[in-house]
Design a protein around this motif. Sequence first.
Motif, PDB file in Angstrom:
ATOM      1  N   LEU A   1       0.803  -1.228   0.000  1.00  0.00           N
ATOM      2  CA  LEU A   1       0.000   0.000   0.000  1.00  0.00           C
ATOM      3  C   LEU A   1       0.838   1.281   0.000  1.00  0.00           C
ATOM      4  O   LEU A   1       0.283   2.374  -0.063  1.00  0.00           O
ATOM      5  CB  LEU A   1      -0.964   0.001   1.190  1.00  0.00           C
ATOM      6  CG  LEU A   1      -2.106  -1.018   1.100  1.00  0.00           C
ATOM      7  CD1 LEU A   1      -3.020  -0.932   2.319  1.00  0.00           C
ATOM      8  CD2 LEU A   1      -2.918  -0.840  -0.176  1.00  0.00           C
ATOM      9  N   LYS A   2       2.164   1.166   0.034  1.00  0.00           N
ATOM     10  CA  LYS A   2       3.003   2.370   0.043  1.00  0.00           C
ATOM     11  C   LYS A   2       2.843   3.187  -1.237  1.00  0.00           C
ATOM     12  O   LYS A   2       3.071   4.401  -1.247  1.00  0.00           O
ATOM     13  CB  LYS A   2       4.472   2.003   0.252  1.00  0.00           C
ATOM     14  CG  LYS A   2       5.071   1.129  -0.837  1.00  0.00           C
ATOM     15  CD  LYS A   2       6.487   0.694  -0.472  1.00  0.00           C
ATOM     16  CE  LYS A   2       7.047  -0.304  -1.484  1.00  0.00           C
ATOM     17  NZ  LYS A   2       8.367  -0.810  -1.066  1.00  0.00           N
ATOM     18  N   PHE A   3       2.425   2.522  -2.321  1.00  0.00           N
ATOM     19  CA  PHE A   3       2.268   3.226  -3.589  1.00  0.00           C
ATOM     20  C   PHE A   3       1.012   4.100  -3.628  1.00  0.00           C
ATOM     21  O   PHE A   3       0.805   4.838  -4.586  1.00  0.00           O
ATOM     22  CB  PHE A   3       2.190   2.223  -4.742  1.00  0.00           C
ATOM     23  CG  PHE A   3       3.365   1.294  -4.822  1.00  0.00           C
ATOM     24  CD1 PHE A   3       4.613   1.743  -5.215  1.00  0.00           C
ATOM     25  CD2 PHE A   3       3.232  -0.046  -4.500  1.00  0.00           C
ATOM     26  CE1 PHE A   3       5.703   0.886  -5.283  1.00  0.00           C
ATOM     27  CE2 PHE A   3       4.304  -0.915  -4.565  1.00  0.00           C
ATOM     28  CZ  PHE A   3       5.547  -0.440  -4.957  1.00  0.00           C
ATOM     29  N   GLU A   4       0.162   4.005  -2.610  1.00  0.00           N
ATOM     30  CA  GLU A   4      -1.114   4.741  -2.630  1.00  0.00           C
ATOM     31  C   GLU A   4      -0.963   6.191  -2.196  1.00  0.00           C
ATOM     32  O   GLU A   4      -1.916   6.964  -2.287  1.00  0.00           O
ATOM     33  CB  GLU A   4      -2.151   4.021  -1.752  1.00  0.00           C
ATOM     34  CG  GLU A   4      -2.450   2.603  -2.214  1.00  0.00           C
ATOM     35  CD  GLU A   4      -2.819   2.539  -3.688  1.00  0.00           C
ATOM     36  OE1 GLU A   4      -3.834   3.150  -4.075  1.00  0.00           O
ATOM     37  OE2 GLU A   4      -2.082   1.895  -4.459  1.00  0.00           O
ATOM     38  N   ASN A   5       0.231   6.559  -1.734  1.00  0.00           N
ATOM     39  CA  ASN A   5       0.502   7.950  -1.355  1.00  0.00           C
ATOM     40  C   ASN A   5       0.248   8.889  -2.525  1.00  0.00           C
ATOM     41  O   ASN A   5       0.819   8.701  -3.600  1.00  0.00           O
ATOM     42  CB  ASN A   5       1.983   8.094  -0.959  1.00  0.00           C
ATOM     43  CG  ASN A   5       2.189   8.037   0.530  1.00  0.00           C
ATOM     44  OD1 ASN A   5       1.349   8.461   1.298  1.00  0.00           O
ATOM     45  ND2 ASN A   5       3.323   7.490   0.942  1.00  0.00           N
TER      46      ASN A   5
ATOM     47  N   VAL B   1     -12.084  -2.655  -9.553  1.00  0.00           N
ATOM     48  CA  VAL B   1     -11.063  -1.996  -8.724  1.00  0.00           C
ATOM     49  C   VAL B   1     -11.704  -1.397  -7.480  1.00  0.00           C
ATOM     50  O   VAL B   1     -11.210  -1.554  -6.364  1.00  0.00           O
ATOM     51  CB  VAL B   1     -10.324  -0.912  -9.542  1.00  0.00           C
ATOM     52  CG1 VAL B   1      -9.456  -0.040  -8.618  1.00  0.00           C
ATOM     53  CG2 VAL B   1      -9.442  -1.559 -10.609  1.00  0.00           C
ATOM     54  N   MET B   2     -12.839  -0.712  -7.658  1.00  0.00           N
ATOM     55  CA  MET B   2     -13.523  -0.102  -6.512  1.00  0.00           C
ATOM     56  C   MET B   2     -14.068  -1.155  -5.553  1.00  0.00           C
ATOM     57  O   MET B   2     -14.343  -0.870  -4.392  1.00  0.00           O
ATOM     58  CB  MET B   2     -14.663   0.814  -6.978  1.00  0.00           C
ATOM     59  CG  MET B   2     -14.211   1.997  -7.826  1.00  0.00           C
ATOM     60  SD  MET B   2     -12.890   2.994  -7.093  1.00  0.00           S
ATOM     61  CE  MET B   2     -13.718   3.706  -5.667  1.00  0.00           C
ATOM     62  N   ASN B   3     -14.189  -2.381  -6.041  1.00  0.00           N
ATOM     63  CA  ASN B   3     -14.617  -3.495  -5.184  1.00  0.00           C
ATOM     64  C   ASN B   3     -13.436  -4.142  -4.470  1.00  0.00           C
ATOM     65  O   ASN B   3     -13.570  -5.211  -3.878  1.00  0.00           O
ATOM     66  CB  ASN B   3     -15.372  -4.535  -6.024  1.00  0.00           C
ATOM     67  CG  ASN B   3     -16.128  -5.529  -5.174  1.00  0.00           C
ATOM     68  OD1 ASN B   3     -16.757  -5.166  -4.173  1.00  0.00           O
ATOM     69  ND2 ASN B   3     -16.060  -6.810  -5.542  1.00  0.00           N
TER      70      ASN B   3
ATOM     71  N   ILE C   1      -1.338  -2.889  -8.167  1.00  0.00           N
ATOM     72  CA  ILE C   1      -0.249  -2.990  -7.192  1.00  0.00           C
ATOM     73  C   ILE C   1       0.892  -3.865  -7.714  1.00  0.00           C
ATOM     74  O   ILE C   1       2.072  -3.540  -7.545  1.00  0.00           O
ATOM     75  CB  ILE C   1      -0.789  -3.495  -5.844  1.00  0.00           C
ATOM     76  CG1 ILE C   1      -1.623  -2.380  -5.188  1.00  0.00           C
ATOM     77  CG2 ILE C   1       0.337  -3.937  -4.910  1.00  0.00           C
ATOM     78  CD1 ILE C   1      -2.384  -2.774  -3.960  1.00  0.00           C
ATOM     79  N   ASP C   2       0.547  -4.975  -8.387  1.00  0.00           N
ATOM     80  CA  ASP C   2       1.591  -5.834  -8.971  1.00  0.00           C
ATOM     81  C   ASP C   2       2.402  -5.076 -10.013  1.00  0.00           C
ATOM     82  O   ASP C   2       3.635  -5.229 -10.097  1.00  0.00           O
ATOM     83  CB  ASP C   2       0.971  -7.081  -9.595  1.00  0.00           C
ATOM     84  CG  ASP C   2       0.449  -8.068  -8.558  1.00  0.00           C
ATOM     85  OD1 ASP C   2       0.770  -7.893  -7.360  1.00  0.00           O
ATOM     86  OD2 ASP C   2      -0.288  -9.004  -8.929  1.00  0.00           O
ATOM     87  N   ALA C   3       1.727  -4.261 -10.838  1.00  0.00           N
ATOM     88  CA  ALA C   3       2.428  -3.482 -11.861  1.00  0.00           C
ATOM     89  C   ALA C   3       3.355  -2.445 -11.222  1.00  0.00           C
ATOM     90  O   ALA C   3       4.470  -2.214 -11.697  1.00  0.00           O
ATOM     91  CB  ALA C   3       1.423  -2.799 -12.776  1.00  0.00           C
TER      92      ALA C   3
ATOM     93  N   LEU D   1       6.415  -4.287  -9.894  1.00  0.00           N
ATOM     94  CA  LEU D   1       7.331  -4.624 -10.991  1.00  0.00           C
ATOM     95  C   LEU D   1       8.108  -3.394 -11.444  1.00  0.00           C
ATOM     96  O   LEU D   1       9.306  -3.474 -11.736  1.00  0.00           O
ATOM     97  CB  LEU D   1       6.549  -5.216 -12.172  1.00  0.00           C
ATOM     98  CG  LEU D   1       6.112  -6.668 -12.031  1.00  0.00           C
ATOM     99  CD1 LEU D   1       5.177  -7.069 -13.164  1.00  0.00           C
ATOM    100  CD2 LEU D   1       7.329  -7.605 -12.014  1.00  0.00           C
ATOM    101  N   ASN D   2       7.428  -2.255 -11.488  1.00  0.00           N
ATOM    102  CA  ASN D   2       8.098  -1.016 -11.870  1.00  0.00           C
ATOM    103  C   ASN D   2       9.178  -0.641 -10.860  1.00  0.00           C
ATOM    104  O   ASN D   2      10.283  -0.224 -11.228  1.00  0.00           O
ATOM    105  CB  ASN D   2       7.064   0.103 -11.972  1.00  0.00           C
ATOM    106  CG  ASN D   2       7.688   1.425 -12.399  1.00  0.00           C
ATOM    107  OD1 ASN D   2       8.141   1.574 -13.525  1.00  0.00           O
ATOM    108  ND2 ASN D   2       7.720   2.386 -11.495  1.00  0.00           N
ATOM    109  N   GLU D   3       8.855  -0.826  -9.566  1.00  0.00           N
ATOM    110  CA  GLU D   3       9.838  -0.548  -8.515  1.00  0.00           C
ATOM    111  C   GLU D   3      11.058  -1.470  -8.661  1.00  0.00           C
ATOM    112  O   GLU D   3      12.203  -1.021  -8.547  1.00  0.00           O
ATOM    113  CB  GLU D   3       9.201  -0.740  -7.138  1.00  0.00           C
ATOM    114  CG  GLU D   3      10.156  -0.461  -5.981  1.00  0.00           C
ATOM    115  CD  GLU D   3       9.557  -0.822  -4.633  1.00  0.00           C
ATOM    116  OE1 GLU D   3       9.606   0.021  -3.725  1.00  0.00           O
ATOM    117  OE2 GLU D   3       9.061  -1.963  -4.480  1.00  0.00           O
ATOM    118  N   GLN D   4      10.802  -2.751  -8.948  1.00  0.00           N
ATOM    119  CA  GLN D   4      11.901  -3.700  -9.134  1.00  0.00           C
ATOM    120  C   GLN D   4      12.761  -3.312 -10.336  1.00  0.00           C
ATOM    121  O   GLN D   4      13.997  -3.395 -10.285  1.00  0.00           O
ATOM    122  CB  GLN D   4      11.340  -5.108  -9.314  1.00  0.00           C
ATOM    123  CG  GLN D   4      10.750  -5.695  -8.040  1.00  0.00           C
ATOM    124  CD  GLN D   4       9.983  -6.973  -8.285  1.00  0.00           C
ATOM    125  OE1 GLN D   4       9.751  -7.378  -9.423  1.00  0.00           O
ATOM    126  NE2 GLN D   4       9.551  -7.631  -7.217  1.00  0.00           N
TER     127      GLN D   4
END
Length: 360
Positions: free
Chosen positions: A177-181, A333-335, A342-344, A347-350
């Motif tokens: 969830l860190k990417f939700e900032n 997504v809203m569900n 998040i997986d994408a 992968l981008n972070e990696q």
Amino acid sequence: MDEIFDKLQSVADRYEELNELMSDPEVIADSDRFMKLSREEGSLRETVEKYRRYRQVTDEISDDNELLREKLDPEMEEMTKAELKELDDEKTTLEDEITILMLPTDPNDDKNIIMEIHGAAGGDEASLFAADLFDMYSRYAEKQGWTVEVIDENATEVGGFKEIALMITGEKVYSKLKFENGAHRVQRVPVTESAGRVHTSTATVGVMPEYKDVDIKLEDKDIRTDVFRSSGAGGQHINKTSSAVRMTHLPTGVVVSMQDQRSQQQNRAKAMEILKQRVYDYYASREQNEYDEQRKSAVGTGDRSERIRTYNFPQNRVTDHRINLTLNKLDRVMNGELDDIIDALLLNEQAEKMEALNNG
């Protein structure tokens, strides 16, 4: 790449050492130490297993190449070449997997989080969108087997939130969830819009890691405590007694409200625990960079032009602007079906870490 694999033997050696320590009766008797070693052993297990398989595969490749140098009958030669092709493919896959496992990790990845969601630009519609985001994260957390606890909220008359703060606990919460900032933008026809025009509003999300065993002392003179009646569903107990507690840390302005517990004493204890977390985060953030600047970069001002993600309801589309990812399944997504996004992002972070490693 060679530098990464040079480190693997020391990782494997440490793994063996941990297993020996965990079988020591003295260590077993010390539950805190045993749990600490157990967590470290668990974090290395996958890497060591893949490294051992990698060594086995490279040995088998060497054996097959040696065999092909001998005079073989055609059938045996064909079988050996086919096996060699499979082993080469597995070796490549293992190299990629091990490289990712050996990339530097965020020290906060295993931590629980405190999440703050604020309705920003857009008035009532922004507050309603903040409530929608709260529902989305709650559903995602449920799918992950995490626990969500509301620790502060400021509801609006239309059923939204000016702001809501929650604690999410479970396995590797921060890592996902860190990417939700940041600022989240919504495009849709508000329920209050009679002409059917699409409006744009925003809500901001802030994600802070939970700090366990926070070593910070809050002075009584620096804390203002207000008690009030709990609100919301709860039977006869609710609204009869002033059991809810609001604590304000005067030097920082950090505020925590707690009404989920059954008694004022329980709410006080829980509020103090959360207050320590948030004050600690305040000071920790200021040490890294001035707190206000970090908050601005993390969640933005809420201006419509600032956004990490756009939720377009008329077209059932969600777009993450950081990685140019667009999905035509906003309803899902809203569900709480956030895995694809998040997986994408993971992968981008990696990929960014890999590039930094190769350039370094």
